[in-house]
Design an enzyme around this catalytic site. Sequence first.
Site, PDB file in Angstrom:
ATOM      1  N   GLY A  11       0.961  -1.258  -0.141  1.00  0.00           N
ATOM      2  CA  GLY A  11      -0.088  -0.108  -0.003  1.00  0.00           C
ATOM      3  C   GLY A  11       0.949   1.241   0.036  1.00  0.00           C
ATOM      4  N   GLY A  13      -0.539   4.330   0.321  1.00  0.00           N
ATOM      5  CA  GLY A  13      -1.300   5.527   0.822  1.00  0.00           C
ATOM      6  C   GLY A  13      -0.289   6.367   2.016  1.00  0.00           C
ATOM      7  CG  PHE A  14      -2.021   9.892   3.830  1.00  0.00           C
ATOM      8  CD1 PHE A  14      -0.990  10.952   3.583  1.00  0.00           C
ATOM      9  CD2 PHE A  14      -3.105   9.937   3.601  1.00  0.00           C
ATOM     10  CE1 PHE A  14      -1.378  12.034   2.736  1.00  0.00           C
ATOM     11  CE2 PHE A  14      -3.572  11.119   2.969  1.00  0.00           C
ATOM     12  CZ  PHE A  14      -2.762  12.057   2.597  1.00  0.00           C
ATOM     13  CB  VAL A  79      -1.797  -7.659  -2.401  1.00  0.00           C
ATOM     14  CG1 VAL A  79      -1.273  -8.879  -1.477  1.00  0.00           C
ATOM     15  CG2 VAL A  79      -0.703  -6.582  -2.476  1.00  0.00           C
ATOM     16  CD  GLU A 170     -12.387  19.382   3.197  1.00  0.00           C
ATOM     17  OE1 GLU A 170     -11.175  19.989   3.689  1.00  0.00           O
ATOM     18  OE2 GLU A 170     -12.084  18.037   2.627  1.00  0.00           O
TER      19      GLU A 170
END
Length: 250
Positions: A11, A13-14, A79, A170
């Site tokens: 992964g 991501g963050f 994966v 948002e």
Amino acid sequence: MAEPKHVVILGAGFAGIGALKKLRDADVRITIVDKRDYHTFQPLLYQVATDELGPTEVGFPIRELLHGHKNITYHQAAVKSVNLAQKQVVMDGVAPIPYDYLVLALGAVANFFHTPGADQYAFPLYTMDDAIRLKEHILKTLEAVDKNPGLIDDGALTFGVVGGGPTGVELTGALVELLHTELKKDYPNLPVDKAQVFLYEHSPKLLGTFAPKLESYARKALEERGAKVQAGTGVSKIGPKSIELSTGAT
């Protein structure tokens, strides 16, 4: 000399990129795997969905993070499974990768909370693909209404945002701005004054994890811009042309 330990990060991501940055100068070999070749800055996806930013301004190439670090390998692959007994990761199109340490950072998927019809008719906003799909739907709808204003009576300019967390707040604000500022210039004949943007939040307040004064400010700012905020209102069912609320209204 002993071979450096092999760390496999699943992964980008963050969490995955954060682990990569912490470990890339350590005495280890690193392999990072993600099915996409870019890291998505998720907090700005709402701006892609409302055509304020382009995908390349929110997605950053993973390989650029590897420059100058010969101990890092990247594979763009999905994966399939992890063999814990043999300490291997099984992927599509790549031979199984052995590891000494495994970091699982595969991210999240949309949770529709068993709401009937949500997976069929709602637009999640978790990935770049989601944001682009939503943007294309909005622009396609506006083009259709511009050609046939009668579609407004069927709800073509009615937007429902479900979830009053940061993304929902948002997105609601961005939609209102898009409809009442930018689109007035792009679609001078479009009756944007008939557009409606609803924000539904099941709990009594927006931005539940934030300070109360921020919730009050966000709600006031949205309502001043024309959004219709309905806190304490959940969505119980979503159909192709309407939604049913927890209050019993449609």
